[in-house]
Design a protein around this motif. Structure first.
Motif, short mmCIF file in Angstrom:
data_model
loop_
_atom_site.label_atom_id
_atom_site.label_comp_id
_atom_site.label_asym_id
_atom_site.label_seq_id
_atom_site.Cartn_x
_atom_site.Cartn_y
_atom_site.Cartn_z
N ALA A 1 0.81 -1.22 0.00
CA ALA A 1 0.00 0.00 0.00
C ALA A 1 0.84 1.28 0.00
CB ALA A 1 -0.93 0.01 1.21
N PHE A 2 1.93 1.31 0.76
CA PHE A 2 2.62 2.58 0.99
C PHE A 2 4.06 2.65 0.49
CE2 PHE A 2 -0.59 2.36 4.42
CZ PHE A 2 -1.34 3.45 4.04
N ALA A 3 4.69 1.52 0.25
CA ALA A 3 6.11 1.56 -0.17
C ALA A 3 6.21 1.92 -1.64
CB ALA A 3 6.75 0.19 0.07
N THR A 4 7.37 2.42 -2.00
CA THR A 4 7.62 2.62 -3.42
C THR A 4 7.74 1.24 -4.06
OG1 THR A 4 10.01 2.66 -3.09
CG2 THR A 4 8.86 4.80 -3.05
N GLU A 5 7.58 1.17 -5.36
CA GLU A 5 7.62 -0.12 -6.04
C GLU A 5 8.94 -0.85 -5.82
OE1 GLU A 5 6.61 -3.51 -7.72
OE2 GLU A 5 5.21 -1.91 -7.22
N PRO A 6 10.10 -0.17 -5.89
CA PRO A 6 11.35 -0.90 -5.63
C PRO A 6 11.41 -1.50 -4.22
CG PRO A 6 11.83 1.19 -6.69
CD PRO A 6 10.37 1.20 -6.35
N VAL A 7 10.96 -0.76 -3.21
CA VAL A 7 10.99 -1.29 -1.84
C VAL A 7 10.01 -2.45 -1.70
CG1 VAL A 7 10.46 -0.77 0.58
CG2 VAL A 7 11.84 0.82 -0.76
N ALA A 8 8.82 -2.33 -2.25
CA ALA A 8 7.84 -3.42 -2.16
C ALA A 8 8.39 -4.68 -2.82
CB ALA A 8 6.52 -3.00 -2.80
N ARG A 9 9.04 -4.52 -3.97
CA ARG A 9 9.60 -5.67 -4.69
C ARG A 9 10.74 -6.30 -3.88
NH1 ARG A 9 13.79 -5.11 -7.52
NH2 ARG A 9 13.43 -2.94 -8.05
N LEU A 10 11.61 -5.46 -3.33
CA LEU A 10 12.72 -5.99 -2.54
C LEU A 10 12.24 -6.63 -1.23
CD1 LEU A 10 15.29 -3.14 -3.19
CD2 LEU A 10 15.46 -5.52 -3.98
N TRP A 11 11.18 -6.09 -0.65
CA TRP A 11 10.60 -6.71 0.56
C TRP A 11 10.09 -8.11 0.23
CZ3 TRP A 11 10.28 -7.14 5.55
CH2 TRP A 11 9.20 -7.80 6.14
N ARG A 12 9.35 -8.23 -0.89
CA ARG A 12 8.84 -9.56 -1.29
C ARG A 12 10.00 -10.52 -1.53
NH1 ARG A 12 5.06 -6.18 -3.95
NH2 ARG A 12 6.29 -6.21 -5.88
N ASP A 13 11.07 -10.04 -2.15
CA ASP A 13 12.22 -10.89 -2.41
C ASP A 13 12.88 -11.32 -1.10
OD1 ASP A 13 14.13 -12.22 -4.16
OD2 ASP A 13 15.55 -10.65 -3.56
N ALA A 14 13.04 -10.39 -0.17
CA ALA A 14 13.66 -10.73 1.12
C ALA A 14 12.82 -11.76 1.87
CB ALA A 14 13.83 -9.47 1.97
N VAL A 15 11.50 -11.60 1.86
CA VAL A 15 10.61 -12.57 2.52
C VAL A 15 10.71 -13.93 1.82
CG1 VAL A 15 8.18 -13.14 2.95
CG2 VAL A 15 9.04 -10.84 3.46
N PHE A 16 10.76 -13.91 0.49
CA PHE A 16 10.89 -15.16 -0.26
C PHE A 16 12.20 -15.87 0.08
CE2 PHE A 16 12.55 -17.34 -4.06
CZ PHE A 16 11.60 -18.35 -4.15
N ARG A 17 13.29 -15.12 0.18
CA ARG A 17 14.59 -15.73 0.49
C ARG A 17 14.59 -16.35 1.89
NH1 ARG A 17 16.49 -16.64 -4.35
NH2 ARG A 17 16.30 -14.77 -5.60
N VAL A 18 13.94 -15.70 2.84
CA VAL A 18 13.80 -16.29 4.18
C VAL A 18 13.01 -17.59 4.08
CG1 VAL A 18 12.75 -15.99 6.46
CG2 VAL A 18 14.06 -14.13 5.44
N HIS A 19 11.95 -17.58 3.29
CA HIS A 19 11.12 -18.77 3.12
C HIS A 19 11.92 -19.92 2.49
CE1 HIS A 19 7.66 -21.27 2.28
NE2 HIS A 19 8.06 -21.35 1.02
N VAL A 20 12.74 -19.61 1.50
CA VAL A 20 13.55 -20.64 0.84
C VAL A 20 14.50 -21.29 1.84
CG1 VAL A 20 15.40 -21.00 -0.87
CG2 VAL A 20 13.38 -19.65 -1.48
N VAL A 21 15.16 -20.48 2.65
CA VAL A 21 16.07 -21.03 3.66
C VAL A 21 15.29 -21.87 4.67
CG1 VAL A 21 17.64 -20.44 5.56
CG2 VAL A 21 17.80 -19.24 3.37
N SER A 22 14.17 -21.34 5.13
CA SER A 22 13.36 -22.05 6.11
C SER A 22 12.89 -23.39 5.56
CB SER A 22 12.17 -21.20 6.52
OG SER A 22 11.39 -21.86 7.49
#
Length: 172
Positions: A88-109
């Motif tokens: 809702a509030f982040a710029t598109e680059p931050v939102a994309r990088l947040w999704r990637d960071a969450v995905f990377r945590v999920h992959v490790v988990s």
């Protein structure tokens, strides 16, 4: 002459009205931008505070906690809330990088829970397999942090110039 007596005051009234409307519009827009900036700034602080491999303290063994993402219902709710706010509030680059960071945590988990026998004492092969996943997770986290700092303009040219000047000053 009658036209000049009525036209000039009418134009003055019209100009005053237009200026008042423009001023109100500008103030409203500035206020909306300030509210958005405040919400975005708070979101970014929350994203930085919760981008670590785990979102909150849990009862998990500290030796393996760093591998995992959200474990409890509260942690999963926090992740969903942060993701929704980022959308809702982040710029598109931050939102994309947040999704990637969450995905990377999920992959490790996922690797730890499904690909490792005992996460507390991984085999050398398991350490070799997880190493690039951990590097990707760290890189995603670093990229998010850098983009947030860029968005918030916390990288200051003055700060870097001052650092160079202070190093160049003679001792004593």
């Amino acid at each position: 002459m009658d036209v000049e007596k009525t036209l000039i005051p009418a134009l003055a009234i019209l100009a005053t009205t237009v200026m008042s409307i423009a001023t109100l519009w500008h103030q409203r827009r500035s206020s909306e931008q300030a509210r958005l900036w405040e919400r975005r700034t708070q979101l970014y602080v929350d994203l930085l505070a919760n981008q670590h491999p785990y979102l909150a303290e849990s009862d998990m063994d500290p030796a393996i906690r760093s591998y995992f993402g959200p474990q409890t219902c509260e942690e999963r709710e926090l992740l969903e809330s942060l993701s929704a706010r980022a959308d809702a509030f982040a710029t598109e680059p931050v939102a994309r990088l947040w999704r990637d960071a969450v995905f990377r945590v999920h992959v490790v988990s996922t690797f730890v829970t499904e690909g490792m026998g005992d996460p507390r004492s991984p085999t050398p092969e398991e350490r070799t397999e997880i190493a690039p996943l951990l590097e990707q997770r760290a890189a995603a986290s670093d990229a998010l942090r850098k983009q947030i700092r860029t968005d918030l303009k916390t990288y200051s040219r003055r700060r870097s110039l001052w650092g160079r000047r202070s190093r160049a000053l003679p001792d004593g």
